[in-house]
Scaffold this active site. Structure first.
Site, PDB file in Angstrom:
ATOM      1  N   HIS A  99      -4.985 -74.283  94.429  1.00  0.00           N
ATOM      2  CA  HIS A  99      -4.550 -75.062  93.265  1.00  0.00           C
ATOM      3  C   HIS A  99      -5.654 -75.142  92.212  1.00  0.00           C
ATOM      4  O   HIS A  99      -5.441 -74.826  91.035  1.00  0.00           O
ATOM      5  CB  HIS A  99      -4.145 -76.463  93.735  1.00  0.00           C
ATOM      6  CG  HIS A  99      -3.716 -77.393  92.646  1.00  0.00           C
ATOM      7  ND1 HIS A  99      -2.397 -77.670  92.391  1.00  0.00           N
ATOM      8  CD2 HIS A  99      -4.429 -78.118  91.756  1.00  0.00           C
ATOM      9  CE1 HIS A  99      -2.313 -78.520  91.383  1.00  0.00           C
ATOM     10  NE2 HIS A  99      -3.530 -78.822  90.980  1.00  0.00           N
ATOM     11  N   GLU A 100      -6.840 -75.558  92.638  1.00  0.00           N
ATOM     12  CA  GLU A 100      -7.941 -75.715  91.679  1.00  0.00           C
ATOM     13  C   GLU A 100      -8.395 -74.367  91.116  1.00  0.00           C
ATOM     14  O   GLU A 100      -8.790 -74.276  89.950  1.00  0.00           O
ATOM     15  CB  GLU A 100      -9.115 -76.450  92.338  1.00  0.00           C
ATOM     16  CG  GLU A 100      -8.803 -77.859  92.809  1.00  0.00           C
ATOM     17  CD  GLU A 100      -8.243 -78.767  91.728  1.00  0.00           C
ATOM     18  OE1 GLU A 100      -8.522 -78.519  90.530  1.00  0.00           O
ATOM     19  OE2 GLU A 100      -7.513 -79.716  92.063  1.00  0.00           O
TER      20      GLU A 100
ATOM     21  N   HIS B  88      -6.283 -73.632  88.153  1.00  0.00           N
ATOM     22  CA  HIS B  88      -6.827 -74.266  86.940  1.00  0.00           C
ATOM     23  C   HIS B  88      -7.962 -73.424  86.363  1.00  0.00           C
ATOM     24  O   HIS B  88      -8.015 -73.149  85.159  1.00  0.00           O
ATOM     25  CB  HIS B  88      -7.383 -75.652  87.274  1.00  0.00           C
ATOM     26  CG  HIS B  88      -6.358 -76.713  87.477  1.00  0.00           C
ATOM     27  ND1 HIS B  88      -5.374 -76.996  86.564  1.00  0.00           N
ATOM     28  CD2 HIS B  88      -6.189 -77.602  88.492  1.00  0.00           C
ATOM     29  CE1 HIS B  88      -4.629 -78.002  87.001  1.00  0.00           C
ATOM     30  NE2 HIS B  88      -5.105 -78.381  88.174  1.00  0.00           N
TER      31      HIS B  88
ATOM     32  N   HIS C  83      -6.935 -70.191  84.803  1.00  0.00           N
ATOM     33  CA  HIS C  83      -6.318 -70.473  83.499  1.00  0.00           C
ATOM     34  C   HIS C  83      -7.414 -70.650  82.442  1.00  0.00           C
ATOM     35  O   HIS C  83      -7.350 -70.066  81.349  1.00  0.00           O
ATOM     36  CB  HIS C  83      -5.458 -71.733  83.607  1.00  0.00           C
ATOM     37  CG  HIS C  83      -4.529 -71.944  82.458  1.00  0.00           C
ATOM     38  ND1 HIS C  83      -3.688 -73.031  82.385  1.00  0.00           N
ATOM     39  CD2 HIS C  83      -4.315 -71.232  81.320  1.00  0.00           C
ATOM     40  CE1 HIS C  83      -2.991 -72.964  81.267  1.00  0.00           C
ATOM     41  NE2 HIS C  83      -3.353 -71.885  80.599  1.00  0.00           N
TER      42      HIS C  83
END
Length: 599
Positions: free
Chosen positions: A387-388, A391, A394
């Site tokens: 998940h991180e 980020h 991105h």
């Protein structure tokens, strides 16, 4: 009982590498002095913006100043989060915050001055070829013209920046550095260390006594100081509401959404859609109660895995390998950059004494997209890592493909890339798993992801909606009021099959996101948008993945977020993405029922 290591004992390879930002504190202080000088000189730009050439000069100096301040701030913040008991790093963090406040005060003239330009001058600036890169940036400002105050008023607002963030800062220090919990016992009487970090694992224990004790102890410890925490939270909310009024927004929700041109209907529509589908959450609670064989289903039973395989432990290196396999549909370019980030010091891996709880991705245009984890080896921790990294990838693509002015992305889009990564990983793991128990554990994990990221976050959003509306109407809310609102929402969301334990009424006090008003609903909208992307990538392959990278990850803030999404193929102004996600939730329950022969 697990003992936490001190920060000084953490191996270098398990820490993020901040030396590319600043090699040492001397280098930091050199840049700090330069930033102070730039800020001191910034006021001389006041009154100089008259045409395209003068605007361009202003924009270039503004960028130089902001990039330096942001770099100083993020360094101080990351160093502070390594060990929040370290008073020297507390000071460094405060210096960075104070620098932002000082800059905000001296630069407060800029927006009012630009927006006060005669229309013909503004249009001339927009038409100038040398200002092409700033055109959308300027048009966004003009769209918010009615919400910009006078020079003097903006200076006052900026000067109070540190003071206005005091509630959030105080809660952060209290929860992460000063609040301590008693040890909790399992059914054999063995004691376990309870922290904000360890709670996430204790509440998943197969030992129901340990789960109950961790649940009760954590929430009642917060409850013991709820009057102070209620005052801090409502003060933060009132600050938001007052600014919304001063800036002529219709309400506090519009203040949160309009700067990114997001229709307020998206917020209200999300809450309405989830309320229309509470029957699915009630079905999930009843299904889990049956599978666990419980006479009563309590809130502390929600997180327990349904199969022993859910207790498997993984090294960080194994987690990386699982991620590399699960994210293969993203293509070679993405995976090469992903692996380089893991190897090149983006990640601070494990919990230590005083380290900020939870996990997050952080950084600015001139730093790596750093990640803080508290990795403990569970499948949930592997998912959190993925998940991180979503980020950070991105951020990596946005900053690498956009100029500084558009190098970031809006909060509204912040959870999309991270959740898309998780969806790809879990699909891969379920699809390849031949062991029934492990497959059940993975299905359960995905069901829990929908429950916690969609249902739970929209329950949080409804709490924000109710509390802000009551404060806007002139009511005063105390701790007891917040307790009752929270209890009522839990009863509505979980239904009759759930015993609503009284200690849950204090849970609002431990949610740090409430200090970032109207942030949490975006976890749910982000999850819905990510689900749409993941579904398309899995069905269409590398072509869809490349479109996602090119149209979404690389876009930064070069367009309004709703337009970025539409370009990439998802329309969040309709309830369809969220409805499709809830359909997936129902189908996963069907799958779980078949695994247990309950269909």
């Amino acid at each position: 009982m697990k003992e936490l290591q001190k920060r000084s004992d953490v191996r270098a390879q398990d820490q993020w590498d901040l030396t590319p930002v600043y090699a040492d504190l001397a280098a930091y202080e050199t840049d700090f002095a330069r930033a102070k000088k730039l800020i001191g000189e910034f006021g001389s730009l006041k009154g100089t913006i008259r045409d395209a050439a003068s605007y361009l000069r202003f924009a270039q100096i503004e960028e130089e100043t902001e990039r330096l301040i942001s770099k100083l701030f993020v360094y101080g913040n990351l160093k502070y989060n390594e060990d929040m008991t370290n008073q020297a790093m507390q000071t460094l963090n405060q210096k960075g915050r104070a620098l932002f406040t000082e800059y905000g005060t001296v630069s407060a003239f800029a927006e009012p001055e630009i927006l006060a330009l005669p229309d013909e001058v503004f249009e001339e600036i927009l038409a100038a070829p040398e200002v092409e890169a700033y055109r959308f940036h300027l048009e966004r400002k003009r769209n918010l013209k009615k919400h910009i105050l006078s020079n003097e008023q903006e200076e006052v607002m900026a000067a109070f920046g540190d003071v206005r963030s005091a509630s959030q800062s105080a809660v952060g220090i209290f929860s992460n550095a000063e609040l301590s919990f008693p040890d909790v016992e399992d059914e054999t009487g063995k004691k376990h260390l309870l922290t904000n970090g360890s709670y996430g694992q204790l509440i998943k224990s197969k030992d129901r006594t340990l789960r109950r004790n961790a649940f009760e102890t954590l929430h009642r410890t917060y409850g013991a100081t709820e009057n102070t925490l209620a005052f801090l939270l409502t003060t933060n909310m009132k600050d938001w509401i007052i600014e919304a009024r001063l800036r002529h927004y219709e309400n506090s929700v519009e203040k949160a959404l309009k700067p990114n041109n997001i229709p307020v209907a998206v917020f209200y529509q999300s809450i309405e859609t989830i309320n229309d589908h509470l029957d699915l959450l009630h079905r999930y609670v009843g299904l889990k109660k049956r599978i666990l064989g419980l006479d009563e289903m309590h809130l502390y039973d929600l997180y327990v895995p349904l199969a022993e395989a859910g207790q498997d432990r993984y090294t960080f290196e194994q987690g990386v390998e699982m991620a590399m396999q699960g994210l293969k549909p993203m293509g070679e370019e993405y995976m090469a950059a992903f692996h380089a980030g893991v190897e090149n010091g983006w990640i601070d891996k494990y919990e230590n004494v005083g380290k900020r709880s939870g996990a997050y991705s952080s950084g600015v245009y001139d730093t790596m997209p750093y990640i803080s984890l508290n990795f403990d080896g569970t499948m949930s921790d592997v998912s959190t890592f993925v998940h991180e990294m979503g980020h950070s990838m991105h951020s990596f693509y946005s900053r690498g493909n956009q100029p500084y002015i558009y190098g970031n992305y809006s909060i509204f889009l912040a959870e999309v890339a991270s959740t898309c990564n998780e969806k790809l990983l879990i699909h891969h793991l379920i699809g390849k798993e031949t062991d029934r128990d492990k497959r059940i554990a993975l299905i359960n994990q995905e069901l829990e992801q929908v429950r916690t990221t969609v249902y739970r976050q929209l329950m949080f959003a409804e709490f924000e909606k109710v509390t802000h509306e009551r404060l806007e109407a002139g009511e005063q809310l105390n701790a007891g009021d917040l307790d009752q609102i929270w209890l009522d929402l839990n009863r509505k969301f979980f239904g009759e099959d759930m015993v609503i334990d009284e200690a849950i009424k204090y849970e609002w006090a431990r949610i740090p996101h409430f200090y970032n008003d109207f942030y949490v609903y975006q976890y749910a909208t982000g999850y819905a948008m990510a689900s749409s992307f993941a579904r398309t990538i899995l069905h269409e392959g590398t072509q869809a993945a490349q479109r996602y990278i090119d149209k979404f990850l690389k876009a930064g803030s070069s367009k309004y977020p709703v337009d970025v999404m539409k370009d990439a193929g998802v329309d969040i102004t309709t309830p369809q993405p969220l409805q499709d996600t809830l359909k997936d939730f129902s189908e996963l329950m069907d799958q779980l029922e078949r695994e247990y022969g309950l269909a």
